[in-house]
Structure formats: structure tokens, C-alpha cells
Write a protein that holds these residues in place. Structure first.
Motif, mmCIF file in Angstrom:
data_model
loop_
_atom_site.group_PDB
_atom_site.id
_atom_site.type_symbol
_atom_site.label_atom_id
_atom_site.label_comp_id
_atom_site.label_asym_id
_atom_site.label_seq_id
_atom_site.Cartn_x
_atom_site.Cartn_y
_atom_site.Cartn_z
ATOM 1 N N SER A 2 -11.421 8.906 -4.139
ATOM 2 C CA SER A 2 -10.783 8.607 -2.721
ATOM 3 C C SER A 2 -10.155 9.510 -2.216
ATOM 4 O O SER A 2 -9.501 10.378 -3.214
ATOM 5 C CB SER A 2 -10.321 7.258 -2.592
ATOM 6 N N GLY A 54 -14.529 3.594 -5.524
ATOM 7 C CA GLY A 54 -14.075 4.277 -4.369
ATOM 8 C C GLY A 54 -14.022 3.507 -3.000
ATOM 9 O O GLY A 54 -12.937 2.967 -2.622
ATOM 10 N N ARG A 80 -13.857 3.808 6.266
ATOM 11 C CA ARG A 80 -13.230 4.873 5.443
ATOM 12 C C ARG A 80 -13.082 5.996 5.762
ATOM 13 O O ARG A 80 -12.148 6.896 5.875
ATOM 14 C CB ARG A 80 -13.336 4.794 4.031
ATOM 15 N N HIS A 97 -7.909 8.770 0.346
ATOM 16 C CA HIS A 97 -6.875 8.106 1.334
ATOM 17 C C HIS A 97 -5.547 8.177 0.493
ATOM 18 O O HIS A 97 -5.796 7.923 -0.854
ATOM 19 C CB HIS A 97 -7.399 6.586 1.281
ATOM 20 N N THR A 125 -10.649 1.458 -0.746
ATOM 21 C CA THR A 125 -10.470 1.447 0.685
ATOM 22 C C THR A 125 -10.837 0.081 1.364
ATOM 23 O O THR A 125 -10.270 -0.101 2.429
ATOM 24 C CB THR A 125 -11.022 2.693 1.397
#
Length: 423
Positions: A24, A286, A355, A26, A290
Motif C-alpha cells: 500500500s 493491500g 483506494r 496510503h 485500505t
């Protein structure tokens, strides 16, 4: 020793352990993963980026490999995690981002991407040249895939030797959906046949040897196969250990290898533990992270709508709908149905295509407004139970929305952490 290098030996000794691969970009997901590592000195954090997410042209995150490494290290430094406790991995590194171009051009760009990843400090490299390029079949034969993987390995080896330091560890194979996940409901999913996995290993070993890459093949630690786990937009296929038993048996003949399990999102602690025990100790996750983050954001959006004057009626959800409709490229080909079904998928799909939109300026403004609205505001236990029931009700009393968001992600990471503990 790098824990990735000990996975096969630990399994052979009957004491398997696993490692969570956090895939990820984020910042709150990275922050949650870093905090979990900080809290446990035995944890080495594996953070991965995909070819579409991060590449020499920026990918959909806008980050090149070196910028991604700097981004993760900045968060780690802020949280007190030493950089040497982070392993960076590159996922599906190959021509996929440029598969609409002729193979020669796509592979040249893939070589440049692999080189950039290695120079940036990525030490776990998944070589994936399985996809056909312009004018080629969608699925290539084993020999072509292995030959292109060897070509990419040469680029990685050259970059690593020029850079100095530890040489890369490699992952081969790719019997999973392309980066981004499945785009349909999945009703029947069969694990990779053991004979197909056997052929993947044998052909790669033969072609790497032919190309003078024997030593590099010795650093192949895992093979990507389909263990029988996947998720579509609206359903999750649970792991059935008995179905993948032939794959587990094959590892007895390949003592230096394990499997890497992709798309383990939403499997749950028992299934993840079984995957590790059965020879799939690299657990990639992943969208599941999110997805949990989006659940918490939307829960807080509902909380603020109920208790904060002038906040409005779910402005975050409304902003995200507007953002996704204005730029449908990340979801249009993945979601199907009438307008109502498309709306539900945009916001609540397991595929979590939402996402891709959290970095949109309008989305960032809406999230910041939510956090400002609830900053310093104690959320009553009853509202936590109503809108964020999976989190401790007392968490809302602190008036810290970021803590709520990180706790939601950490709930998912806790299942992976438990599954990866030595047996």
C-alpha cells in the motif's frame, strides 16, 4: 539474517513462520504498519510497491521508486523505526504498465523500472513478465515468460552490483490476477496444479542457467502460485488447505523455496495461519487494509454527521462519489451492473478501487475536514457501537480521529501478525 531467507529452512524444520507483505502507498496504512513494528523488536517490516503504483514515470501514486522509499522512511523515522528494519519489495515488476506497446519497447521500460527499484534500495524483486504485449497472446508460454524474467534479472543484478551492498532476493511465478485484482465475481477457483508449479520452477532454473544467472537463481526464495484464495468485487473465496495439499508436497522436493500468497485480503486469522503452515509464508495484503481504512473513514463521517453542527450529511462520502464519477478510469472496467450496483461497488467493493482516489485534492480536503470536525471531540460510546462496532468503544473518547483510523487498519494487521508467529 533477513527473515525472508529463513522461511524455507524454518518450514523444513517444522517450525514455520511468516512475514506480512504490506502492499500500500496510503500514509495511514504505512503508519499503522510501522507502529506495529515499533511495538515489537522481532518484527521486520516488509513494504511493497507494484509496477503500476510506483515506477520510473511515477505510476498512479506519482512516486518513483526512490521517492517511495523516502516516503516510507520519513514515516518510519517519525515513528521511531530504524530504516534497517524495513525491507522494500517490488511486486509484479515487468512490462504490465506498458503491455499495450510492442514487446521490445515494453521490456526496455520494464528493465529500466527494475533498475530504478534496485538503485532505490528494493531488495525483494518479483519478476513478472507473464503478460502478453501488443500483438501477443494475453497469456505467454513458460519459456517466453522465463526468458523475459531472466532478462529483467540481469538488469537487477547489474544495478545491484553497481550500487553495492546486498544482492536482491527474487520471486518468480504469477498465477494470480494482474495488479489491481480480479474484476468479476469469483465462483470457482482452483489452486495451481503442482505439475504447473513444477514446470515454472524447472523452466526458470534452466533458462537462468543458460543465461549465466545460476547464482541469481540461487537467490530465488519463493514462487507465486494460486493457493485457492481470492476476492472479487463482492465475494471472498476462503482458503481450503486440502485443495492446495499437492502444492505443499512439492515444496518437500524444493527445500530452498516457499510460496508467496497474493490476494490474501479478507481471509481471517485461521486461514492465514493455515497458509503459513502449508508453505505460503509470504502473505501479501493491500486492498484489505485500505478497505478497513475506508470503513473507519465512512464510520467517522456518519458520526460527524450525527453530532457535529454544520458538518452536513456524509460530506466525505459525497465528495468521494463526485471524485470517482469525474475520473472513472480506475473503476469503470472493474465494476459492472446498473447504476445502483455501480454506486455500491464504487464505495463498498472488496476490490476497493476507491483506494486510488484518496490522494485526489478534493478527497484530501474532505478527509481533512472530517478530521478537523472530530478533532478533540469525544465520541459517545453509543455512536462508536453504532457506526464503528469493530473498534473498542473507549477509543472514541480520546477525541483523536487519526487514532481511530490507525486502529482500524491495525485490527487487520493483527491477524497477519498472529498468523506469522513461529509455530
Amino acid at each position: 539474517m533477513n527473515p525472508l531467507q529463513g522461511l524455507a529452512a524454518a518450514r523444513a524444520k517444522g517450525k514455520p513462520y511468516g512475514i506480512t507483505s504490506v502492499c500500500s502507498a496510503h500514509p495511514l496504512v504505512i503508519q499503522a504498519a510501522v507502529r506495529r513494528a515499533v511495538a515489537d523488536d522481532d518484527v521486520v517490516l516488509l513494504i511493497e510497491a507494484t509496477c503500476n503504483q510506483v515506477n520510473q514515470f511515477g505510476g498512479y501514486t506519482g512516486m518513483t521508486p526512490d521517492l517511495f522509499v523516502a516516503f516510507v522512511k520519513e514515516i518510519a523515522g517519525r515513528e521511531g523505526l530504524p530504516a534497517e528494519r524495513i525491507i522494500f519489495g517490488g511486486d509484479h515488476l515487468g512490462p504490465n504498465p506498458w503491455k499495450a506497446e510492442p514487446a521490445g519497447e515494453a521490456m526496455a521500460k520494464a528493465e529500466a523500472m527494475v533498475t530504478a527499484y534496485v538503485w532505490a534500495g528494493f531488495s525483494k524483486i518479483h519478476l513478472d513478465a507473464s503478460m502478453g504485449c501488443a500483438g501477443e497472446p494475453a497469456a505467454l508460454d513458460d519459456e517466453t515468460i522465463a526468458a523475459r524474467a531472466a532478462r529483467l534479472a540481469k538488469a537487477a543484478e547489474k544495478a545491484a552490483r553497481a550500487r553495492g551492498g546486498t544482492l536482491p532476493l527474487y520471486i518468480i511465478g504469477t498465477e494470480v490476477p494482474v495488479p489491481g485484482g480480479a474484476d468479476h465475481a469469483i465462483s470457482d477457483l482452483k489452486p495451481t496444479e503442482a505439475k504447473a508449479a513444477r514446470r515454472t520452477i524447472d523452466v526458470h532454473r534452466e533458462i537462468f542457467a543458460r543465461e549465466g544467472l545460476d547464482e541469481a537463481f540461487g537467490r530465488v526464495i519463493a514462487v507465486v502460485v494460486q493457493p485457492g484464495v481470492e476476492f472479487g468485487s463482492e465475494n471472498v473465496v476462503p482458503y481450503k488447505p486440502q485443495a492446495s495439499a499437492p502444492l505443499t508436497t512439492l515444496l518437500d522436493q524444493e527445500a530452498s523455496l516457499v510460496y508467496e500468497a497474493h490476494s490474501t485480503d479478507y481471509q481471517g486469522r485461521a486461514a492465514l495461519t493455515a497458509l503459513v503452515a502449508n508453505g505460503f509464508p509470504i502473505l501479501k495484503v493491500g486492498p484489505g487494509l485500505t478497505f478497513a481504512l475506508r470503513e473507519a473513514l465512512y464510520g467517522l463521517d456518519l458520526v460527524a454527521s450525527e453530532m457535529v453542527a454544520n458538518y452536513g450529511e456524509r460530506p466525505l462520502a459525497r465528495a468521494m462519489e463526485k471524485v470517482m464519477l469525474s475520473a472513472p478510469g480506475h473503476w469503470r472496467s472493474h465494476y459492472h451492473g446498473d447504476d445502483r450496483r455501480l454506486y455500491l461497488q464504487r464505495h463498498y467493493s472488496y476490490s476497493d478501487r476507491i483506494r486510488y482516489y484518496w490522494t485526489n485534492p478534493a478527497a484530501s480536503v474532505a478527509v481533512a475536514r472530517l478530521r478537523d470536525a472530530l478533532g478533540g471531540v469525544a465520541i459517545p460510546e453509543t455512536l462508536m457501537r453504532q457506526f464503528l462496532p469493530t473498534l473498542p468503544a473507549a477509543l472514541g473518547a480520546a477525541g483523536d480521529p487519526e487514532a481511530v483510523l490507525i486502529a482500524a487498519v491495525d485490527l487487520v494487521l493483527a491477524d497477519y501478525d498472529a498468523a506469522c508467529r513461529p509455530a
